[in-house]
Design a protein around this motif. Structure first.
Motif, PDB file in Angstrom:
ATOM      1  N   LYS A 168      52.026  30.884  41.743  1.00 57.91           N
ATOM      2  CA  LYS A 168      52.103  30.854  40.304  1.00 57.91           C
ATOM      3  C   LYS A 168      52.209  29.392  39.653  1.00 57.91           C
ATOM      4  O   LYS A 168      52.768  28.595  40.133  1.00 57.91           O
ATOM      5  CB  LYS A 168      53.336  31.585  40.011  1.00 57.91           C
ATOM      6  N   LEU A 169      51.319  29.464  38.695  1.00 61.05           N
ATOM      7  CA  LEU A 169      51.401  28.344  37.637  1.00 61.05           C
ATOM      8  C   LEU A 169      51.746  28.711  36.356  1.00 61.05           C
ATOM      9  O   LEU A 169      51.289  29.718  35.584  1.00 61.05           O
ATOM     10  CB  LEU A 169      49.823  27.623  37.326  1.00 61.05           C
ATOM     11  N   GLN A 170      52.791  28.105  35.964  1.00 55.54           N
ATOM     12  CA  GLN A 170      53.802  28.507  34.793  1.00 55.54           C
ATOM     13  C   GLN A 170      53.996  27.593  33.747  1.00 55.54           C
ATOM     14  O   GLN A 170      54.152  26.324  34.337  1.00 55.54           O
ATOM     15  CB  GLN A 170      55.212  28.992  35.306  1.00 55.54           C
ATOM     16  N   CYS A 171      53.787  27.910  32.493  1.00 56.81           N
ATOM     17  CA  CYS A 171      53.796  26.726  31.546  1.00 56.81           C
ATOM     18  C   CYS A 171      54.852  27.281  30.385  1.00 56.81           C
ATOM     19  O   CYS A 171      54.984  28.591  30.000  1.00 56.81           O
ATOM     20  CB  CYS A 171      52.398  26.614  30.675  1.00 56.81           C
ATOM     21  N   PHE A 172      55.773  26.217  29.944  1.00 59.38           N
ATOM     22  CA  PHE A 172      56.887  26.893  29.190  1.00 59.38           C
ATOM     23  C   PHE A 172      56.821  25.755  28.069  1.00 59.38           C
ATOM     24  O   PHE A 172      56.144  24.573  28.005  1.00 59.38           O
ATOM     25  CB  PHE A 172      58.228  26.516  29.564  1.00 59.38           C
ATOM     26  N   LEU A 201      51.710  32.489  32.303  1.00 55.99           N
ATOM     27  CA  LEU A 201      51.910  32.512  33.862  1.00 55.99           C
ATOM     28  C   LEU A 201      50.484  32.813  34.428  1.00 55.99           C
ATOM     29  O   LEU A 201      49.943  33.825  34.138  1.00 55.99           O
ATOM     30  CB  LEU A 201      52.839  33.851  34.177  1.00 55.99           C
ATOM     31  N   PHE A 202      50.102  32.077  35.183  1.00 55.41           N
ATOM     32  CA  PHE A 202      48.801  32.391  35.873  1.00 55.41           C
ATOM     33  C   PHE A 202      48.951  32.289  37.440  1.00 55.41           C
ATOM     34  O   PHE A 202      49.719  31.730  38.152  1.00 55.41           O
ATOM     35  CB  PHE A 202      47.874  30.993  35.683  1.00 55.41           C
ATOM     36  N   ILE A 203      48.102  33.303  38.091  1.00 55.07           N
ATOM     37  CA  ILE A 203      48.385  33.385  39.465  1.00 55.07           C
ATOM     38  C   ILE A 203      47.033  33.079  40.371  1.00 55.07           C
ATOM     39  O   ILE A 203      45.892  33.551  39.714  1.00 55.07           O
ATOM     40  CB  ILE A 203      48.490  35.066  39.787  1.00 55.07           C
ATOM     41  N   GLY A 204      47.408  32.012  41.139  1.00 54.24           N
ATOM     42  CA  GLY A 204      46.132  31.386  41.714  1.00 54.24           C
ATOM     43  C   GLY A 204      45.978  31.898  43.243  1.00 54.24           C
ATOM     44  O   GLY A 204      46.671  33.098  43.523  1.00 54.24           O
ATOM     45  N   SER A 205      45.022  31.367  44.259  1.00 56.16           N
ATOM     46  CA  SER A 205      44.843  31.790  45.441  1.00 56.16           C
ATOM     47  C   SER A 205      46.020  31.641  46.320  1.00 56.16           C
ATOM     48  O   SER A 205      45.731  32.068  47.618  1.00 56.16           O
ATOM     49  CB  SER A 205      43.548  31.056  45.922  1.00 56.16           C
ATOM     50  N   ASP A 206      46.520  30.252  46.200  1.00 54.07           N
ATOM     51  CA  ASP A 206      47.580  30.028  47.259  1.00 54.07           C
ATOM     52  C   ASP A 206      48.744  29.384  46.566  1.00 54.07           C
ATOM     53  O   ASP A 206      48.886  29.094  45.269  1.00 54.07           O
ATOM     54  CB  ASP A 206      46.949  29.230  48.379  1.00 54.07           C
ATOM     55  N   ALA A 207      49.648  28.727  47.351  1.00 53.69           N
ATOM     56  CA  ALA A 207      50.744  27.821  46.567  1.00 53.69           C
ATOM     57  C   ALA A 207      50.067  26.631  45.752  1.00 53.69           C
ATOM     58  O   ALA A 207      49.304  25.910  46.328  1.00 53.69           O
ATOM     59  CB  ALA A 207      51.588  27.274  47.753  1.00 53.69           C
ATOM     60  N   PHE A 208      50.780  26.469  44.537  1.00 57.54           N
ATOM     61  CA  PHE A 208      50.345  25.107  43.968  1.00 57.54           C
ATOM     62  C   PHE A 208      51.113  24.143  44.230  1.00 57.54           C
ATOM     63  O   PHE A 208      52.502  24.376  44.406  1.00 57.54           O
ATOM     64  CB  PHE A 208      50.478  25.577  42.476  1.00 57.54           C
ATOM     65  N   ASN A 209      50.340  23.097  44.689  1.00 55.10           N
ATOM     66  CA  ASN A 209      51.011  21.801  45.121  1.00 55.10           C
ATOM     67  C   ASN A 209      51.302  20.777  43.901  1.00 55.10           C
ATOM     68  O   ASN A 209      52.113  20.087  43.918  1.00 55.10           O
ATOM     69  CB  ASN A 209      50.268  20.996  46.088  1.00 55.10           C
ATOM     70  N   CYS A 210      50.468  20.699  42.817  1.00 55.65           N
ATOM     71  CA  CYS A 210      50.366  19.664  41.634  1.00 55.65           C
ATOM     72  C   CYS A 210      49.653  20.196  40.607  1.00 55.65           C
ATOM     73  O   CYS A 210      49.046  21.296  40.564  1.00 55.65           O
ATOM     74  CB  CYS A 210      49.637  18.455  42.468  1.00 55.65           C
ATOM     75  N   CYS A 211      50.042  19.454  39.485  1.00 60.83           N
ATOM     76  CA  CYS A 211      49.483  19.720  38.248  1.00 60.83           C
ATOM     77  C   CYS A 211      49.331  18.614  37.249  1.00 60.83           C
ATOM     78  O   CYS A 211      50.099  17.635  37.734  1.00 60.83           O
ATOM     79  CB  CYS A 211      50.097  21.098  37.610  1.00 60.83           C
ATOM     80  N   THR A 212      48.539  18.467  36.273  1.00 61.46           N
ATOM     81  CA  THR A 212      48.442  17.634  35.229  1.00 61.46           C
ATOM     82  C   THR A 212      47.766  18.058  34.074  1.00 61.46           C
ATOM     83  O   THR A 212      47.002  19.085  34.155  1.00 61.46           O
ATOM     84  CB  THR A 212      47.718  16.308  35.907  1.00 61.46           C
ATOM     85  N   VAL A 233      44.933  26.420  27.778  1.00 57.59           N
ATOM     86  CA  VAL A 233      46.123  26.909  27.482  1.00 57.59           C
ATOM     87  C   VAL A 233      45.882  28.152  26.369  1.00 57.59           C
ATOM     88  O   VAL A 233      46.894  28.965  26.457  1.00 57.59           O
ATOM     89  CB  VAL A 233      47.100  25.738  27.148  1.00 57.59           C
ATOM     90  N   ARG A 234      44.978  27.785  25.587  1.00 62.76           N
ATOM     91  CA  ARG A 234      44.697  28.719  24.611  1.00 62.76           C
ATOM     92  C   ARG A 234      44.236  30.088  25.120  1.00 62.76           C
ATOM     93  O   ARG A 234      44.111  31.096  24.375  1.00 62.76           O
ATOM     94  CB  ARG A 234      43.846  28.105  23.591  1.00 62.76           C
ATOM     95  N   ASN A 235      43.746  30.032  26.318  1.00 67.35           N
ATOM     96  CA  ASN A 235      43.038  31.266  26.846  1.00 67.35           C
ATOM     97  C   ASN A 235      43.085  31.183  28.132  1.00 67.35           C
ATOM     98  O   ASN A 235      42.146  31.088  28.856  1.00 67.35           O
ATOM     99  CB  ASN A 235      41.613  31.483  26.374  1.00 67.35           C
ATOM    100  N   PRO A 236      44.321  31.306  28.869  1.00 62.34           N
ATOM    101  CA  PRO A 236      44.526  31.035  30.343  1.00 62.34           C
ATOM    102  C   PRO A 236      44.188  32.084  31.499  1.00 62.34           C
ATOM    103  O   PRO A 236      44.356  32.029  32.566  1.00 62.34           O
ATOM    104  CB  PRO A 236      46.167  30.609  30.354  1.00 62.34           C
ATOM    105  N   ARG A 237      43.727  33.208  30.607  1.00 61.09           N
ATOM    106  CA  ARG A 237      43.608  34.289  31.857  1.00 61.09           C
ATOM    107  C   ARG A 237      42.481  34.038  32.694  1.00 61.09           C
ATOM    108  O   ARG A 237      42.589  34.404  34.059  1.00 61.09           O
ATOM    109  CB  ARG A 237      43.298  35.725  30.907  1.00 61.09           C
ATOM    110  N   ALA A 238      41.367  33.623  32.292  1.00 60.93           N
ATOM    111  CA  ALA A 238      40.419  33.107  33.243  1.00 60.93           C
ATOM    112  C   ALA A 238      40.238  31.632  33.267  1.00 60.93           C
ATOM    113  O   ALA A 238      40.279  30.904  32.342  1.00 60.93           O
ATOM    114  CB  ALA A 238      39.016  33.788  32.745  1.00 60.93           C
ATOM    115  N   PRO A 239      40.053  31.049  34.352  1.00 61.92           N
ATOM    116  CA  PRO A 239      39.915  29.572  34.303  1.00 61.92           C
ATOM    117  C   PRO A 239      38.547  29.210  33.841  1.00 61.92           C
ATOM    118  O   PRO A 239      37.705  29.833  33.994  1.00 61.92           O
ATOM    119  CB  PRO A 239      39.803  29.280  35.932  1.00 61.92           C
TER     120      PRO A 239
END
Length: 440
Positions: free
Chosen positions: A310-314, A324-335, A356-362
């Motif tokens: 999961k990739l999560q933004c607060f 909250l976005f669910i990816g294909s595997d563990a997320f290691n890093c972000c920027t 971030v304005r439309n995070p449902r689809a990459p």
């Protein structure tokens, strides 16, 4: 951390999953869509990027002598790999080798430290950049993290040899040893002043150090598991940490106190990033009045790369979830790339670009190889990424080719840092490599 698992898979590079609405509105990295970009994207149904070219990691040394050779390959997705070679035909008066490529490959341009290769059959093109210099005496084992000070004069790095060191960025000469963590130091970075260092370790402690005399001036305690990543808020009155214990915490540096648990995920937080939010993004409102000790948290987003895919933004000040976005595997890093665009990398080699304005689809998913994505860094109008197969590369919006930072062979490149036209990488082979973009 996330890079500990999984075999290295075959290499390929393409982009999938483009949201058509976002594609028509913005270019890949958030700027106006250029004609070149539109032409490349006109295929629809996902952007296909050029098949990646690979080159012998020490090509620059190999091609410095007459009849010296270096291997080449091109890996088109779903097709057989094309293999070739480069041969030095002699060294010119300017010290630049005259190099020819075997059938199927073309040498477009060569300098002392860079070479631009094309594979016309697969419309693939890459520029390869060799290290300007390599520092081998800083650590004795794998270097897991590094950063460069805001003035470009100092570097800091941590290693599986148990040490954290400050060194001269120009020549790798050791300046200070920062001693005080128990067990390994996982992450280290300079504050914006360039005079102070923030570190987090497997001992669940967060520490602040003086780069001038190596003293530990503050220790934060509160996490129940190793700290895997940190972020600095504005000028550094507050910092954020992410831990194996599943929590992200906000800290007051002046009073060495925890200002609050921003998130309790129940899953290891491998990466954290703080970014200023575009004014169109709803960050929510705090349930209680923020502490007067919070400085610069307003209008900031906190991004968490989690082990549970999961990739999560607060909202950093509001503590409210943004997505909250669910990816294909563990997320290691972000920027963050901008006030609304972000990148996050997974254990199975995906680089997700989200709006971030439309995070449902990459906006897009870039997949170059099945090796873990270990670091991502916003750079100019694009980004730099490193992976567990030794690859490290720069993607820029205005270039038709990728710039590959060579030298690491198949050892994972754990972290990348930049200062002006210099790029520094740290690697499992225990080396810090410095690249000069002026060598291009």
């Amino acid at each position: 951390m996330g890079w500990r698992r999984g075999p290295i898979a075959h290499f390929h590079w393409w982009s999938v999953g483009i949201d058509p609405a976002l594609r028509s509105r913005r270019s890949s990295f958030g700027g106006p869509t250029s004609g070149k970009e539109r032409k490349r994207r006109s295929g629809g149904g996902g952007v296909k990027m050029a098949a990646p070219l690979r080159i012998q990691s020490d090509w620059a040394q190999a091609l410095r002598k007459d009849e010296g050779e270096a291997w080449l390959s091109c890996h088109p997705p779903g097709k057989p790999t094309l293999y070739g070679s480069l041969t030095c035909q002699g060294i010119g008066l300017d010290g630049i080798p005259e190099v020819t490529a075997s059938e199927g490959f073309i040498v477009n341009e060569i300098n002392k430290k860079s070479i631009h290769i094309s594979c016309p059959k697969e419309t693939a093109s890459s520029k390869f950049l060799a290290p300007y210099t390599t520092f081998s005496r800083i650590h004795t084992k794998s270097i897991t993290c590094l950063d460069i000070s805001s003035g470009g004069g100092l570097g800091v790095s941590s290693s599986t040899d148990g040490s954290m060191k400050i060194w001269q960025a120009s020549n790798g000469e050791l300046r200070r040893v920062l001693e005080g963590h128990v067990f390994d130091v996982n992450c280290c970075r300079f504050f914006p002043s360039g005079l102070v260092v923030l570190s987090g370790g497997m001992d669940a402690q967060l520490k602040i150090w003086s780069a001038e005399d190596a003293s530990c001036v503050v220790t934060f305690k509160g996490h129940k598991g190793g700290i895997l990543d940190t972020a600095i808020v504005d000028r550094g009155r507050n910092v954020v940490s992410g831990s194996r214990d599943g929590t992200a915490r906000l800290w007051d540096c002046g009073r060495s106190a925890c200002l609050g648990v921003i998130a309790d995920c129940g899953s290891s937080i491998n990466g954290v990033a703080v970014g200023a939010a575009d004014n169109s993004i709803n960050l929510g409102s705090p349930e209680q009045m923020p502490s007067e000790r919070e400085v610069g948290t307003e209008l900031k987003m906190l991004l968490l790369a989690r082990e549970d895919k999961k990739l999560q933004c607060f909202g950093l000040q509001s503590r409210q979830p943004v997505f909250l976005f669910i990816g294909s595997d563990a997320f290691n890093c972000c920027t963050f790339l901008s006030g609304f665009l972000l990148l996050a990398g997974t254990q199975d080699g995906n680089i997700y670009q989200l709006d971030v304005r439309n995070p449902r689809a990459p906006v897009q998913v870039i997949h170059r190889s099945g090796a873990p994505v270990l670091s991502l860094l916003s750079f100019r109008d694009g980004f730099i990424a490193s992976q567990g197969d030794g690859s490290c590369f720069i993607v820029q919006q205005d270039l038709d080719y990728v710039i590959e930072l060579t030298g690491a062979d198949s050892d994972p490149v754990y972290k990348v840092a930049t200062w002006e036209k210099q790029i520094y990488t740290c690697c499992r082979d225990g080396l810090v490599r410095r690249y000069q973009l002026s060598d291009l």
